[in-house]
Design a protein around this motif. Structure first.
Motif, PDB file in Angstrom:
ATOM      1  N   GLY A 230       8.087 -16.008  -0.118  1.00  0.00           N
ATOM      2  CA  GLY A 230       7.454 -17.006   0.750  1.00  0.00           C
ATOM      3  C   GLY A 230       7.656 -18.420   0.229  1.00  0.00           C
ATOM      4  O   GLY A 230       8.672 -18.713  -0.397  1.00  0.00           O
TER       5      GLY A 230
ATOM      6  N   VAL B   6      10.955 -20.591   0.427  1.00  0.00           N
ATOM      7  CA  VAL B   6      12.217 -20.182  -0.195  1.00  0.00           C
ATOM      8  C   VAL B   6      13.114 -19.636   0.908  1.00  0.00           C
ATOM      9  O   VAL B   6      12.691 -18.774   1.680  1.00  0.00           O
ATOM     10  N   PRO B   7      14.321 -20.149   1.023  1.00  0.00           N
ATOM     11  CA  PRO B   7      15.134 -19.829   2.195  1.00  0.00           C
ATOM     12  C   PRO B   7      15.718 -18.422   2.185  1.00  0.00           C
ATOM     13  O   PRO B   7      15.974 -17.848   1.126  1.00  0.00           O
ATOM     14  N   GLY B   8      15.929 -17.941   3.387  1.00  0.00           N
ATOM     15  CA  GLY B   8      16.671 -16.697   3.564  1.00  0.00           C
ATOM     16  C   GLY B   8      15.902 -15.468   3.113  1.00  0.00           C
ATOM     17  O   GLY B   8      14.700 -15.498   2.877  1.00  0.00           O
ATOM     18  N   ASP B   9      16.633 -14.395   2.986  1.00  0.00           N
ATOM     19  CA  ASP B   9      16.070 -13.128   2.552  1.00  0.00           C
ATOM     20  C   ASP B   9      15.741 -13.205   1.070  1.00  0.00           C
ATOM     21  O   ASP B   9      16.556 -13.667   0.268  1.00  0.00           O
ATOM     22  N   THR B  10      14.551 -12.799   0.699  1.00  0.00           N
ATOM     23  CA  THR B  10      14.210 -12.760  -0.728  1.00  0.00           C
ATOM     24  C   THR B  10      13.860 -11.324  -1.134  1.00  0.00           C
ATOM     25  O   THR B  10      13.061 -11.100  -2.021  1.00  0.00           O
TER      26      THR B  10
ATOM     27  N   ALA C 187      19.048  -9.400  -1.559  1.00  0.00           N
ATOM     28  CA  ALA C 187      19.366 -10.760  -2.015  1.00  0.00           C
ATOM     29  C   ALA C 187      19.279 -10.854  -3.538  1.00  0.00           C
ATOM     30  O   ALA C 187      20.085 -11.536  -4.182  1.00  0.00           O
ATOM     31  N   ILE C 188      18.309 -10.171  -4.109  1.00  0.00           N
ATOM     32  CA  ILE C 188      18.167 -10.206  -5.570  1.00  0.00           C
ATOM     33  C   ILE C 188      19.383  -9.550  -6.225  1.00  0.00           C
ATOM     34  O   ILE C 188      19.961 -10.084  -7.178  1.00  0.00           O
TER      35      ILE C 188
ATOM     36  N   SER D  68      22.376 -11.780  -6.037  1.00  0.00           N
ATOM     37  CA  SER D  68      22.287 -12.831  -7.056  1.00  0.00           C
ATOM     38  C   SER D  68      22.666 -12.277  -8.429  1.00  0.00           C
ATOM     39  O   SER D  68      23.403 -12.915  -9.199  1.00  0.00           O
TER      40      SER D  68
ATOM     41  N   THR E 291      13.116 -15.148 -10.223  1.00  0.00           N
ATOM     42  CA  THR E 291      13.812 -14.847  -8.969  1.00  0.00           C
ATOM     43  C   THR E 291      12.922 -13.889  -8.186  1.00  0.00           C
ATOM     44  O   THR E 291      12.251 -13.059  -8.779  1.00  0.00           O
ATOM     45  N   ALA E 292      12.806 -13.963  -6.900  1.00  0.00           N
ATOM     46  CA  ALA E 292      13.540 -14.750  -5.948  1.00  0.00           C
ATOM     47  C   ALA E 292      12.812 -16.050  -5.584  1.00  0.00           C
ATOM     48  O   ALA E 292      12.839 -16.482  -4.442  1.00  0.00           O
ATOM     49  N   LEU E 293      12.174 -16.644  -6.572  1.00  0.00           N
ATOM     50  CA  LEU E 293      11.611 -17.972  -6.359  1.00  0.00           C
ATOM     51  C   LEU E 293      12.601 -19.007  -6.893  1.00  0.00           C
ATOM     52  O   LEU E 293      12.893 -19.999  -6.229  1.00  0.00           O
ATOM     53  N   PHE E 294      13.115 -18.769  -8.090  1.00  0.00           N
ATOM     54  CA  PHE E 294      14.079 -19.686  -8.691  1.00  0.00           C
ATOM     55  C   PHE E 294      15.477 -19.061  -8.688  1.00  0.00           C
ATOM     56  O   PHE E 294      15.619 -17.839  -8.674  1.00  0.00           O
TER      57      PHE E 294
END
Lengths: 270, 250
Positions: free
Chosen positions: A37, A40-44, A48-49, A52, A231-234
């Motif tokens: 939330g 944060v853009p896109g799928d988290t 997505a993780i 990354s 992640t998936a914040l940073f």
């Protein structure tokens, strides 16, 4: 700046500078979140993780839910973590995130919940309930018996660090990770890690203060520092930079990025 | 692939409050060599110590003459109090001394963004296309938008942006083509670069580190491992900053 120190750790530094795959390093991210939330853009989510992780070559990531608003929501979000773990069993591991409850949680209940597939336990201070609350501590007791990691969200507050200290003494077999180490009160984190054999300093911080990793390693040794990204914040790669850029040896960097995490995870007794 | 880097968010100077360590231009030059950063737009930092901008600017210009990879970002101020040369003269001097942008600190230097107070400064910057460096700690997003609207030919470098401001950053960049985002500390948001490049193209982001407060390798690795094409990384790494500097009317 120390000129000789700047020459240390040049291979990993060069690899990070070039953006080479780090797949052979065996990096383990000890602090990440699923579905964050906050704009944060896109799928988290898990896909997505893992994408990354693949871009950088990170081997494994330990995820936990982000921001539940109730005990029921907490259960749903923990269940979502379990689904993600089942989708990527080789890449993702998980912490169960706790919600403080007035009703007592039995040892057997805590044991059963962890046994659903979680590797460790995540406890927050942001709900204003001490880490030593009975509904938390029962999970720490189980983690102790099974030598599991417990990740604490801390922000340098005396009550938080004294809570970790108290639990470290009572549960010496659990690996306790003081999350966001150095966010404030840096010296208190160093004292905590020095005094408590089973406490590790976990490095997740959006802002990466220059020299923080160097100071932690000088004060408590690389063996007491673990890497996490939030992640998936940073950006996961951005969070790697504080270790790759530190003026310490490659051996120390490997210990922080991989060796200590492997040690913590390898001693789990199921 | 090692991306060529020009850092728009760096500096050197006095100690942080409560500390004694001074990071010099020489320290930054060594760090740039260690990390293979080709050039940097630099300010005197922490700028909170700077109460006499013309004096500090002289130190900055001198340091940059000694270290040619560094491009000065001097503090410019409205001349309404008649304590400094006219706005046009300040801008002309800055450009002549090699400035790559002007560092603006309205509250710190006791001026307002209204036309009657700072209109001549912004007009002089716009006439020379000398970018204005706007720290998110010193400008609100609405203020940046207001300046961008009033001076559409003036490039604005929005820097030191907190990672949770994505809901403001993306529409701001979309609304104003003259606003550029420094990815330096603390814009660390997951997939942030990917979203901006995908939505707005790769021309709107500038590489920055946040040195000396932040560890520069964070931004370097954020860019190096971003899920964007290599061409976009090259533009963000150096190309976009080079284009802005080349646009300055020297």
């Amino acid at each position: 700046m120390n000129a000789s120190a700047t020459e240390a750790g040049t291979d990993l530094l060069a690899r990070g500078r070039r953006g080479d795959s780090l797949a052979g390093v065996g990096i383990i991210d000890m602090h990440a979140h699923l579905h964050v939330g906050w704009g944060v853009p896109g799928d988290t989510g898990a896909d997505a993780i893992v994408a990354s992780m693949d871009r950088a070559g990170i081997a494994k990531t330990l995820i936990t839910p982000s921001a539940p608003v109730s005990a029921a929501d907490q259960r749903r979000e923990n269940d979502n973590v379990l689904k993600a773990l089942r989708a990527y069993p080789e890449r993702l591991m998980g912490y169960i995130r706790l919600w403080p409850t007035a009703e007592p949680v039995s040892h057997a209940q805590a044991e059963a919940r962890i046994a659903e597939g979680f590797t460790g336990v995540k406890i927050l201070s942001t709900l204003g309930v001490p880490f030593t609350h009975p509904s938390y501590e029962v999970f720490v007791a189980v983690a102790n018996e099974q030598r599991r990691p417990v990740l604490f969200h801390t922000w340098g507050q005396e009550a938080e660090l004294s809570g970790v200290r108290e639990l470290a003494a009572r549960y010496p077999e659990a690996s306790l990770l003081a999350g966001h180490a150095g966010s404030a009160n840096e010296e208190a984190y160093i004292e905590l890690a020095r005094d408590c054999e089973n406490v590790y300093l976990e490095l997740t911080l959006s802002f990466s203060p220059r020299g923080l990793v160097d100071r932690f390693v000088a004060a408590v040794g690389a063996g007491k520092v673990v890497w996490g990204s939030d992640t998936a914040l940073f950006s996961q790669a951005q969070q790697l930079g504080k270790v790759f850029g530190a003026c310490i040896s490659d051996q120390e960097k490997m210990q922080i990025l991989s060796g200590n995490a492997n040690g913590i995870l390898g001693r789990i007794r199921t | 692939m090692s991306i060529a880097l020009f850092d728009v968010q760096a500096g050197f100077g006095g100690p942080k409050y409560g500390e004694t360590e001074v990071v010099t231009a020489g320290d930054w030059a060594r760090e740039m060599r260690r990390l293979d950063i080709e050039g940097a737009l630099v300010r005197i930092m922490p700028d909170g110590l700077v109460r006499d901008p013309p004096d500090a600017n002289e130190d900055l210009f001198a340091a940059c003459e000694e270290h040619p990879a560094m491009v000065p970002c001097p503090i410019l101020i409205p001349a309404g109090a008649h304590d400094v040369p006219s706005e046009a003269e300040q801008v002309a001097t800055a450009v002549a001394r090699g400035a790559g942008a002007a560092f603006l600190r309205p509250e710190m230097d006791l001026w307002d963004l209204d036309e009657w107070c700072s209109g001549r400064l912004f007009a002089a910057l716009e006439a020379r296309r000398l970018p204005a460096f706007c720290s998110a700690g010193k400008f609100t997003f609405s203020q940046v938008a207001d300046v961008a609207r009033r001076y559409p030919a003036l490039p604005l470098i929005l820097a030191e942006v907190h990672y949770l401001n994505q809901r403001r950053i993306v529409p701001l960049l979309a609304a104003f083509a003259n606003v550029f985002l420094s990815m330096g500390s603390n814009y660390v948001v997951f997939q942030g670069l990917e979203l901006i490049v995908g939505e707005l193209g790769p021309e709107r982001v500038l590489f920055g580190t946040g040195f000396p407060q932040a560890e520069p390798m964070g931004a370097i690795m954020q860019l190096a491992y971003a899920g964007i094409p290599d061409d976009a990384k090259r533009l963000i790494g150096r190309g976009n900053a080079a284009r802005l500097m080349e646009g300055i009317q020297r």
